[in-house]
Design a protein around this motif. Structure first.
Motif, short mmCIF file in Angstrom:
data_model
loop_
_atom_site.label_atom_id
_atom_site.label_comp_id
_atom_site.label_asym_id
_atom_site.label_seq_id
_atom_site.Cartn_x
_atom_site.Cartn_y
_atom_site.Cartn_z
N TYR A 151 0.59 -0.44 0.65
CA TYR A 151 0.19 0.63 -0.27
C TYR A 151 0.85 1.48 -0.33
O TYR A 151 1.86 0.95 0.36
CB TYR A 151 -1.17 -0.08 0.92
N ASN A 152 0.17 2.40 -0.04
CA ASN A 152 0.80 3.43 -0.11
C ASN A 152 0.70 4.05 0.81
O ASN A 152 -0.10 4.44 1.75
CB ASN A 152 0.07 4.94 -1.60
N TYR A 153 2.47 4.23 1.60
CA TYR A 153 2.17 4.89 2.88
C TYR A 153 1.48 6.66 2.85
O TYR A 153 1.42 6.82 4.25
CB TYR A 153 2.69 4.53 4.34
N LYS A 154 1.80 7.14 2.09
CA LYS A 154 1.38 8.32 2.01
C LYS A 154 -0.23 8.57 1.51
O LYS A 154 -0.92 9.57 2.12
CB LYS A 154 2.49 9.19 0.78
N GLY A 156 -2.84 5.85 1.90
CA GLY A 156 -3.68 5.06 2.02
C GLY A 156 -3.71 3.70 0.97
O GLY A 156 -4.37 2.91 0.81
N THR A 324 0.75 -1.65 8.47
CA THR A 324 0.43 0.09 8.34
C THR A 324 1.56 0.68 9.65
O THR A 324 1.02 1.72 9.16
CB THR A 324 -0.85 0.11 9.46
N GLY A 327 4.46 1.81 7.15
CA GLY A 327 4.06 2.65 7.04
C GLY A 327 4.90 4.12 7.47
O GLY A 327 5.16 4.69 7.41
N ALA A 335 1.76 7.39 9.52
CA ALA A 335 1.29 7.11 7.39
C ALA A 335 -0.17 6.95 7.92
O ALA A 335 -0.86 6.69 8.93
CB ALA A 335 1.77 5.29 7.81
N GLU A 337 -3.98 5.28 7.07
CA GLU A 337 -3.97 4.37 7.20
C GLU A 337 -4.46 3.56 5.45
O GLU A 337 -5.51 4.64 4.57
CB GLU A 337 -5.92 4.35 7.84
N PRO A 338 -4.81 2.09 5.90
CA PRO A 338 -4.81 1.30 4.81
C PRO A 338 -6.69 1.89 4.15
O PRO A 338 -7.29 1.69 5.44
CB PRO A 338 -4.58 0.68 4.95
N PHE A 415 9.64 -1.55 3.76
CA PHE A 415 8.34 -0.27 3.08
C PHE A 415 10.34 0.16 1.85
O PHE A 415 11.02 -0.36 2.17
CB PHE A 415 8.33 0.86 3.66
N ALA A 424 4.35 0.63 1.02
CA ALA A 424 4.57 -0.15 2.06
C ALA A 424 4.64 -1.36 2.17
O ALA A 424 3.80 -2.15 1.14
CB ALA A 424 4.28 0.17 4.37
#
Length: 457
Positions: A151-154, A156, A324, A327, A335, A337-338, A415, A424
């Motif tokens: 996932y993109n930790y910036k 979500g 998470t 992240g 981070a 949240e997804p 990550f 991440a």
């Protein structure tokens, strides 16, 4: 005269009761009508237990599911298999909470115009996953049971998340009669609904606690002879590592070092940081509540506390929650949240658009940056940058003993620290043996596909 007045009073009271009832119903209608409309018995929205209107696409608009005339999945077998744990199957054996959660938006209901879905068209839900990345992740997992996700930790956005085993919803196997074990746990989404013994990836939690609590954490050394006695019991390593500091101990995954570190920290501080990092708490997103983890040292003996700090004993983590946490380390302590649904539209208007939320400040910026450096060292010195060309990967592997005569679970989490690839990840392979040898090639395939995908945007 008194009789007329009495009757008038009764009539007035009845009128007031009637008006009050009407006002109550009107208030309930305004506040609850959406829920009334999308209850599962409504034949205008549901076919049995499945939503009967609208379509679901991936992030690029590729069709994953059409519910406008029965349930029709993608024409691509790999896409059908890799997304079934998000879309569900026709018989409801695999639940699809995200699709059900947005039923009102998919149906296009509003208070004044009623149901857009009554026309038989319905709305469109766009997922954050890429169908093509799902295919890569599914192929990378091969015949293993487990999960891999990125996932993109910036932002979500979950770019891919595959749970195995799975099956083709257009060609459902006879699972009840299967004796091979190939479909064990197939109805569960292992990314959200399952918890695992983490193994040595949990040493990142213990390391973060040490960096927050101990001024000399990086300089603190312990001796590893291959075994560290704790009363009548002992914590063991596969080999003697000699005198090691935190960086070396994390890289070679020295159990004896982390056993001694657990004595310095103590169970109260370990528990406090597990709570602060939310490691065992469920995540909630898009109608999903993930499985809760476990960390229990309240009545534990010292050797049990040591094994808990290493990621064994009674420890359990959910993959999406731990991802998470990865992240948050990458994001200097915080981070996004997804989430997996980016927007829902109906009748050419957007009825829902995701609003990413951030975690708390889980750890200090200094602790996160130091941990990044330690995890980067793991990759350069142990796992090998050659697996991740063009990416600065920070990671930790784990080999989680599960008891009995079963092979340990393999875990790998981390990550990418490059600004243009804020990714991440986590991979868990059940009974896969050593974490790095099993999981690193899987994550390599998936991360490189993610890099190519982002480069093409």
């Amino acid at each position: 005269m008194n009789r007329v007045a009495h009757r008038t009073t009764i009539a007035l009271l009845l009128a007031l009761v009637l008006m009050g009832g009407m006002l109550f119903f009107l208030a309930e209608f305004v506040m609850e009508s959406g829920d009334w409309v999308v209850f599962e018995g409504n034949p205008h929205i549901y076919n049995g237990t499945n939503i009967g209107c609208g379509i679901v696409t991936d992030r690029d608009g590729e069709l994953l599911l059409s519910a406008t005339d029965g349930w029709e999945y993608s024409d691509d077998l790999s896409i059908r298999e890799s997304t079934i744990h998000w879309l569900g199957d026709r018989d409801g054996y695999i639940s699809a909470p995200t699709v059900a959660h947005y039923a009102e938006d998919m149906a296009g209901y509003n208070l004044f115009n009623g149901l857009y879905a009554y026309s038989g068209v319905g709305g469109q839900a766009k997922m954050t996953i890429s169908a093509q990345l799902q295919k890569v992740a599914l192929e990378a997992m091969g015949d293993y049971r487990g999960t891999v996700a990125v996932y993109n930790y910036k932002t979500g956005e979950i770019l891919c998340a595959v749970s195995t085993p799975n099956y083709d919803p257009d060609d459902v196997p006879d699972i009840d009669e299967d004796t091979s074990g190939a479909y064990e746990g197939v109805y569960l989404n292992r990314f959200t609904q399952v918890t695992y013994v983490p193994g040595s990836i949990f040493k990142l939690v213990t390391s973060a606690a040490a960096l927050e609590e101990l001024d000399d954490a990086l300089d603190l050394t312990f001796y590893c002879s291959g075994e560290y006695e704790m009363g009548a019991d002992a914590v063991t390593c596969k080999k003697a590592h000699g005198e090691v500091d935190l960086q070396d101990a994390l890289a070679v995954s020295c159990n004896c070092y982390f056993a001694q570190l657990s004595e310095v920290l103590g169970k109260e501080r370990l528990q406090r940081y597990v709570d602060k990092f939310h490691i065992t708490e469920p995540l909630e997103f898009d109608g999903i509540t993930t499985a809760a983890g476990k960390f229990d040292v309240e009545n534990a003996a010292p050797v049990q506390i040591a094994w808990s700090a290493i990621g064994q004993h009674l420890d359990l983590v959910n993959p999406s929650r731990f991802m998470t946490f990865m992240g948050a380390i990458a994001g200097d302590g915080r981070a996004a949240e997804p989430y997996i649904i980016s927007e829902v539209s109906s009748d050419k208007s957007v009825s829902y658009r995701a609003k990413p939320t951030m975690t708390d400040q889980l750890m200090s910026k200094d602790a996160a940056q130091t941990l990044k450096s330690l995890m980067r060292n793991n990759t350069t010195q142990i796992y090998g940058d050659g697996y991740f060309p063009g990416l600065s990967v920070c990671a930790k592997s784990g080999t989680a003993e599960v008891g009995g005569d079963k092979e340990p679970n393999s875990t790998f989490a981390g990550f990418v620290m490059d600004e243009e690839y804020p990714l991440a990840f986590i991979a868990v392979v059940e009974n896969g043996g050593a974490g790095s040898s099993t999981c690193v090639p899987i994550v390599s395939d998936v991360l490189l596909a993610c890099k190519d995908y982002l480069d093409a945007q």
